[in-house]
Motif scaffolding. Structure first.
Motif, short mmCIF file in Angstrom:
data_model
loop_
_atom_site.label_atom_id
_atom_site.label_comp_id
_atom_site.label_asym_id
_atom_site.label_seq_id
_atom_site.Cartn_x
_atom_site.Cartn_y
_atom_site.Cartn_z
N SER A 98 11.13 45.11 -2.56
CA SER A 98 10.00 45.55 -3.38
C SER A 98 9.38 44.38 -4.13
O SER A 98 8.15 44.30 -4.28
CB SER A 98 10.43 46.66 -4.35
OG SER A 98 11.22 46.15 -5.41
N LEU A 99 10.21 43.45 -4.61
CA LEU A 99 9.69 42.27 -5.29
C LEU A 99 8.92 41.38 -4.32
O LEU A 99 7.83 40.89 -4.64
CB LEU A 99 10.85 41.48 -5.92
CG LEU A 99 11.66 42.20 -7.00
CD1 LEU A 99 12.90 41.37 -7.37
CD2 LEU A 99 10.82 42.46 -8.24
N ALA A 100 9.49 41.19 -3.14
CA ALA A 100 8.82 40.35 -2.14
C ALA A 100 7.51 40.99 -1.68
O ALA A 100 6.49 40.31 -1.55
CB ALA A 100 9.75 40.14 -0.94
N TYR A 101 7.54 42.30 -1.44
CA TYR A 101 6.34 42.98 -0.95
C TYR A 101 5.24 43.01 -2.01
O TYR A 101 4.05 43.03 -1.66
CB TYR A 101 6.67 44.41 -0.53
CG TYR A 101 7.61 44.56 0.64
CD1 TYR A 101 8.07 43.45 1.35
CD2 TYR A 101 8.08 45.81 1.03
CE1 TYR A 101 8.94 43.58 2.42
CE2 TYR A 101 8.95 45.95 2.10
CZ TYR A 101 9.38 44.84 2.79
OH TYR A 101 10.25 44.99 3.84
N ILE A 107 -0.83 40.75 -3.20
CA ILE A 107 -1.63 39.58 -3.56
C ILE A 107 -2.20 38.90 -2.32
O ILE A 107 -3.41 38.69 -2.21
CB ILE A 107 -0.79 38.56 -4.37
CG1 ILE A 107 -0.32 39.16 -5.69
CG2 ILE A 107 -1.62 37.30 -4.64
CD1 ILE A 107 0.57 38.24 -6.49
N HIS A 108 -1.33 38.54 -1.40
CA HIS A 108 -1.77 37.71 -0.28
C HIS A 108 -2.88 38.33 0.56
O HIS A 108 -3.84 37.62 0.92
CB HIS A 108 -0.57 37.35 0.61
CG HIS A 108 -0.95 36.49 1.77
ND1 HIS A 108 -1.16 37.00 3.03
CD2 HIS A 108 -1.20 35.16 1.85
CE1 HIS A 108 -1.52 36.03 3.84
NE2 HIS A 108 -1.55 34.90 3.16
N ARG A 135 -7.70 34.89 -9.19
CA ARG A 135 -6.89 35.05 -10.41
C ARG A 135 -6.76 36.52 -10.80
O ARG A 135 -5.70 36.95 -11.28
CB ARG A 135 -7.50 34.23 -11.55
CG ARG A 135 -7.39 32.73 -11.35
CD ARG A 135 -7.75 31.95 -12.60
NE ARG A 135 -9.15 32.04 -12.95
CZ ARG A 135 -10.08 31.15 -12.59
NH1 ARG A 135 -9.74 30.11 -11.84
NH2 ARG A 135 -11.34 31.30 -12.97
N HIS A 136 -7.82 37.30 -10.59
CA HIS A 136 -7.76 38.72 -10.93
C HIS A 136 -6.64 39.42 -10.16
O HIS A 136 -5.84 40.17 -10.75
CB HIS A 136 -9.10 39.39 -10.61
CG HIS A 136 -9.04 40.89 -10.68
ND1 HIS A 136 -9.06 41.58 -11.87
CD2 HIS A 136 -8.93 41.84 -9.70
CE1 HIS A 136 -8.98 42.88 -11.63
NE2 HIS A 136 -8.90 43.06 -10.32
N TRP A 137 -6.56 39.18 -8.85
CA TRP A 137 -5.58 39.90 -8.04
C TRP A 137 -4.17 39.37 -8.25
O TRP A 137 -3.20 40.13 -8.11
CB TRP A 137 -5.98 39.86 -6.57
CG TRP A 137 -7.23 40.64 -6.32
CD1 TRP A 137 -8.46 40.18 -5.95
CD2 TRP A 137 -7.39 42.06 -6.50
NE1 TRP A 137 -9.36 41.21 -5.87
CE2 TRP A 137 -8.74 42.37 -6.20
CE3 TRP A 137 -6.53 43.09 -6.87
CZ2 TRP A 137 -9.23 43.67 -6.26
CZ3 TRP A 137 -7.01 44.39 -6.94
CH2 TRP A 137 -8.35 44.67 -6.64
N THR A 141 -0.90 41.88 -10.07
CA THR A 141 0.48 42.04 -9.60
C THR A 141 1.48 41.33 -10.50
O THR A 141 2.58 41.84 -10.73
CB THR A 141 0.61 41.51 -8.16
OG1 THR A 141 -0.12 42.38 -7.28
CG2 THR A 141 2.06 41.47 -7.71
N PHE A 142 1.12 40.17 -11.03
CA PHE A 142 2.09 39.42 -11.83
C PHE A 142 2.41 40.09 -13.16
O PHE A 142 3.51 39.93 -13.68
CB PHE A 142 1.59 37.99 -12.06
CG PHE A 142 2.07 37.00 -11.03
CD1 PHE A 142 2.39 37.41 -9.75
CD2 PHE A 142 2.22 35.66 -11.35
CE1 PHE A 142 2.84 36.51 -8.79
CE2 PHE A 142 2.68 34.75 -10.41
CZ PHE A 142 2.99 35.17 -9.13
#
Length: 216
Positions: A98-101, A107-108, A135-137, A141-142
């Motif tokens: 879940s962290l990786a996804y 984001i990617h 930066r928004h996207w 997520t961050f």
């Protein structure tokens, strides 16, 4: 495992995460560069290898072609089990995925080169507008990712425990990309600390874009 051929691009974050995983597994490979900005990934030869025309792609010794970085990394973890990139229990594996996804799937896909290029060609976005979009996207997520990491005792030196794994190679590659777009990392101390722990390891440093033969 020998005879691996990695088709990639030095600045591609998906390529960076796979290079880090290969290095963590102690696997060597032949490096084939495809310059994305010059469209080399759209050549007839590469499209015959990978019809998606994306990097990375990993060619095995028997000629089998694997695509999509996370699928390749999980293949490596299944076929070269030491050191493991996923934890032992199903619930912990679900957490790491879940962290990786969160990075790889949230984001990617909206911040990669072809999307940023389309923003410019179709909507007239200049470099600053594209950077604002990027930066928004990342922040979308961050912000929750920082909470997910900081609020869980299973987060230690790395995303899950004291050894790097699937989530860490994704985090490392993304933070490197963030630097190009001047993402403010101040609100993300846990993510920043984990990045620093990764960057201190030679397997990650050797995977960094500036250390690749096609680096510019």
């Amino acid at each position: 495992m020998t005879g691996l051929v990695l088709h990639n691009y030095f600045r591609s974050s998906t390529s960076t995460r796979l290079r880090a995983a290969l290095n963590l597994k102690g696997l060597t490979y032949d490096y084939v560069a495809h310059h994305l900005r010059k469209g080399e990934h759209r050549s007839a030869d590469y499209l015959a290898l990978n019809p998606q025309g994306l990097v990375p792609a990993l060619v095995l010794e028997d000629g089998t072609v694997l695509t999509q970085s996370l699928a390749i990394i999980e293949y490596l973890d299944e076929t070269v089990p030491e050191p493991p990139l996923l934890p032992a229990t199903a619930v912990d594996r679900a957490r790491v995925r879940s962290l990786a996804y969160a990075i790889a799937c949230e984001i990617h896909p909206v911040n990669n080169l072809r999307v940023l290029g389309y923003l410019k060609s179709a909507f007239g976005a200049d470099d600053e507008a594209s950077a604002v979009w990027f930066r928004h996207w990342v922040d979308e997520t961050f912000v929750p990712l920082e909470k997910m990491l900081a609020g869980d005792p299973r987060t230690r030196r790395f995303c899950h425990g004291d050894t790097p794994g699937l989530a860490d190679v994704c985090l490392y590659a993304q933070v490197l990309n963030n630097r190009r777009f001047k993402v403010d990392m101040t609100p993300y101390p846990t993510i920043g600390r984990i990045f620093d722990a990764c960057a201190a390891l030679p397997q990650f440093a050797q995977a960094a874009p500036e250390n690749q033969p096609d680096a510019e």
